[in-house]
Motif scaffolding. Structure first.
Motif, PDB file in Angstrom:
ATOM      1  N   SER A 162       0.809  -1.225   0.000  1.00  0.00           N
ATOM      2  CA  SER A 162       0.000   0.000   0.000  1.00  0.00           C
ATOM      3  C   SER A 162       0.836   1.265   0.000  1.00  0.00           C
ATOM      4  O   SER A 162       0.298   2.357   0.119  1.00  0.00           O
ATOM      5  CB  SER A 162      -0.914   0.006   1.247  1.00  0.00           C
ATOM      6  OG  SER A 162      -1.744  -1.120   1.256  1.00  0.00           O
ATOM      7  N   GLY A 163       2.160   1.135  -0.105  1.00  0.00           N
ATOM      8  CA  GLY A 163       3.030   2.289  -0.022  1.00  0.00           C
ATOM      9  C   GLY A 163       3.667   2.370   1.346  1.00  0.00           C
ATOM     10  O   GLY A 163       3.436   1.532   2.220  1.00  0.00           O
ATOM     11  N   PRO A 164       4.482   3.403   1.588  1.00  0.00           N
ATOM     12  CA  PRO A 164       5.171   3.539   2.875  1.00  0.00           C
ATOM     13  C   PRO A 164       4.199   3.678   4.041  1.00  0.00           C
ATOM     14  O   PRO A 164       3.322   4.552   4.026  1.00  0.00           O
ATOM     15  CB  PRO A 164       6.005   4.819   2.688  1.00  0.00           C
ATOM     16  CG  PRO A 164       6.126   4.991   1.209  1.00  0.00           C
ATOM     17  CD  PRO A 164       4.853   4.470   0.638  1.00  0.00           C
ATOM     18  N   VAL A 165       4.332   2.802   5.042  1.00  0.00           N
ATOM     19  CA  VAL A 165       3.495   2.859   6.236  1.00  0.00           C
ATOM     20  C   VAL A 165       4.354   2.604   7.462  1.00  0.00           C
ATOM     21  O   VAL A 165       5.437   2.026   7.369  1.00  0.00           O
ATOM     22  CB  VAL A 165       2.346   1.819   6.193  1.00  0.00           C
ATOM     23  CG1 VAL A 165       1.402   2.083   5.045  1.00  0.00           C
ATOM     24  CG2 VAL A 165       2.896   0.404   6.133  1.00  0.00           C
ATOM     25  N   ALA A 166       3.869   3.059   8.593  1.00  0.00           N
ATOM     26  CA  ALA A 166       4.510   2.779   9.878  1.00  0.00           C
ATOM     27  C   ALA A 166       3.408   2.561  10.895  1.00  0.00           C
ATOM     28  O   ALA A 166       2.347   3.181  10.825  1.00  0.00           O
ATOM     29  CB  ALA A 166       5.418   3.930  10.305  1.00  0.00           C
ATOM     30  N   ALA A 167       3.657   1.653  11.857  1.00  0.00           N
ATOM     31  CA  ALA A 167       2.655   1.330  12.874  1.00  0.00           C
ATOM     32  C   ALA A 167       3.202   1.638  14.259  1.00  0.00           C
ATOM     33  O   ALA A 167       4.344   1.295  14.574  1.00  0.00           O
ATOM     34  CB  ALA A 167       2.250  -0.140  12.781  1.00  0.00           C
ATOM     35  N   THR A 168       2.389   2.304  15.061  1.00  0.00           N
ATOM     36  CA  THR A 168       2.736   2.577  16.456  1.00  0.00           C
ATOM     37  C   THR A 168       1.565   2.146  17.333  1.00  0.00           C
ATOM     38  O   THR A 168       0.446   1.941  16.851  1.00  0.00           O
ATOM     39  CB  THR A 168       3.032   4.072  16.692  1.00  0.00           C
ATOM     40  OG1 THR A 168       1.873   4.852  16.331  1.00  0.00           O
ATOM     41  CG2 THR A 168       4.217   4.535  15.851  1.00  0.00           C
TER      42      THR A 168
END
Length: 435
Positions: A368-374
């Protein structure tokens, strides 16, 4: 003895419970059926019904290790686990017929102390299995029964999945104490759950934070359930407001802290200390001890796992940890020995009481493209470059569908560019400061 001679299993809606000699007979009969399967560990789709619990107790009686897993695992996820651990049989799964999987090629015999296997990370990624010994399961069940002052008159409903360590500990602690467990596959939001809870005069309710949030929205009124005297809570941090609200709706409210790697619970905050120890996770369970090493919470006790397993070969290993568990949680102990959790040192979050690996979330969304999870309180925040509101909503629903959790547990936000460190890695602290 496990289960205690006075312990009973009560099937929701049925007038008579199963206990005493009849329960022993049913367990033995199930054990005889399991004995006809080839040697090796069993994979059980662990539902909150009599068949699943009898399989679990029969495996225990037979000294045979059993993995208690989500019964609705996809066919692919179940096949991947079976390929790694080579179980003797698959029992009770929605997407697999009961019976033996492909031959256990060169699989070693499991260690004789091994009793129970639980998955570490819910439905995400490629979970390791936690190896629990008979000693660990019994020690934790007895410690919980002591800490909660369980007596044979108690009856608890299965308000949590039995393949989840908290739910399993409710079953184990009541069976050890000679108390009763009402088996129901209905959830807290179903009318039948409450009908049966009242009909069988259940005395306690175990729940994780999101369930208490749902009960508040439903305007839960304890007066409608006069037999219900005790609430317990684990599986993440419950807001102080909800602790106060539900403590006022029962005679005893226990806040608890635990990990699957410690069989279940590690610390319990007694009801009479809620007022003077707000926000605390409590003191170590009987037989255990807490310490802090460079900010990390360390638990010492007989209920610590033997170690992790990633393949069938690991099931043959003995105790790797010697009763010492580095929890990965950050915290401190006050002068009275009460634990206060301040954060996590590992990239693990909890949604609705289910552990989620944040790296696995990112891998799921790589296309889905650049992602980050916090992580946040009982939810995961996903930061996605260049997405509008509709795209964010779509990702949240995709995550909910793939991980089989309600989409509201994922807060997906669009961002122009992910902040990066000098090393080129995502600056998670910068993202967390925006949450």
């Amino acid at each position: 003895m496990f289960p205690h001679p006075r312990a009973r299993l009560v099937v929701a809606g049925e007038p008579e419970g199963l206990g005493g000699d009849e329960l022993v007979h049913r367990i033995t009969r199930t054990a005889d059926a399991l004995a006809r399967l080839r040697p090796g560990p069993l994979f059980c789709g662990m539902r909150s019904n009599l068949a699943s619990v009898l399989r679990y107790l029969a495996a225990w009686q037979s000294g045979r290790p059993i993995a208690l897993l989500d019964p609705d695992l996809s066919a692919g996820a179940l096949a991947a686990l079976a390929g790694r651990f080579k179980p003797a049989a698959l029992l009770g799964f929605t997407h697999a017929a009961d019976g033996s999987p492909p031959a256990r090629r060169d699989a070693p015999d499991p260690h004789p102390d091994l009793a129970v296997l639980l998955a570490t990370s819910g439905s995400t990624g490629n979970p390791k299995l936690v190896r629990l010994s008979r000693q660990a399961v019994l020690a934790n069940a007895a410690a919980i029964a002591s800490a909660l002052s369980l007596v044979p008159d108690e009856i608890a409903p299965t308000s949590l999945p039995l393949h989840y360590s908290y739910g399993l500990s409710v079953l184990n602690s009541h069976l050890v104490a000679g108390a009763s467990v009402m088996l129901t596959e209905a959830g807290l939001l179903e009318r039948s759950f409450w009908t049966h809870l009242d009909a069988h005069r259940c005395t306690s309710l175990a729940a994780v934070p999101y369930q208490y949030e749902m009960l508040r929205r439903l305007r839960f009124d304890r007066a409608e359930h006069p037999a219900l005297t005790t609430f317990t809570q684990a599986g993440g941090r419950l807001s102080p407001e909800l602790v106060t609200e539900f403590a006022g709706q029962c005679d005893r409210f226990y806040v608890m802290y635990g990990q699957t790697e410690a069989t279940a619970r590690i610390a319990v905050l007694p009801p009479d200390r809620l007022a003077d120890k707000p926000g605390s996770a409590g003191v170590a369970i009987p037989g255990g001890r807490l310490s802090i090493d460079e900010g990390e919470v360390v638990f010492h006790g007989p209920n610590v796992m033997m170690g992790y397993a990633e393949t069938a070969a690991d099931l043959a290993r003995g105790d790797d940890l010697g009763g010492v568990l580095r929890t990965g949680d950050l915290g401190w102990l006050d002068a009275d020995g009460f634990l206060h959790i301040t954060g996590r040192s590992k990239r693990i979050a909890k949604i609705f009481g289910v552990r989620i690996n944040l790296d696995d979330v990112e891998r799921l969304l790589r296309d889905s493209g650049p992602v980050a999870a916090t992580s946040g309180d009982d939810r995961v925040t996903v930061w996605a470059e260049g997405l509008d509101a509709a795209g964010c909503a779509g990702l949240a629903r995709r995550l909910g569908a793939e991980l089989r959790l309600h989409w509201s547990g994922f807060d997906v936000r669009g961002i122009d560019r992910l902040p990066l460190l000098a090393t080129g890695k995502v600056d998670y602290r910068a993202l967390e400061s925006q949450a």
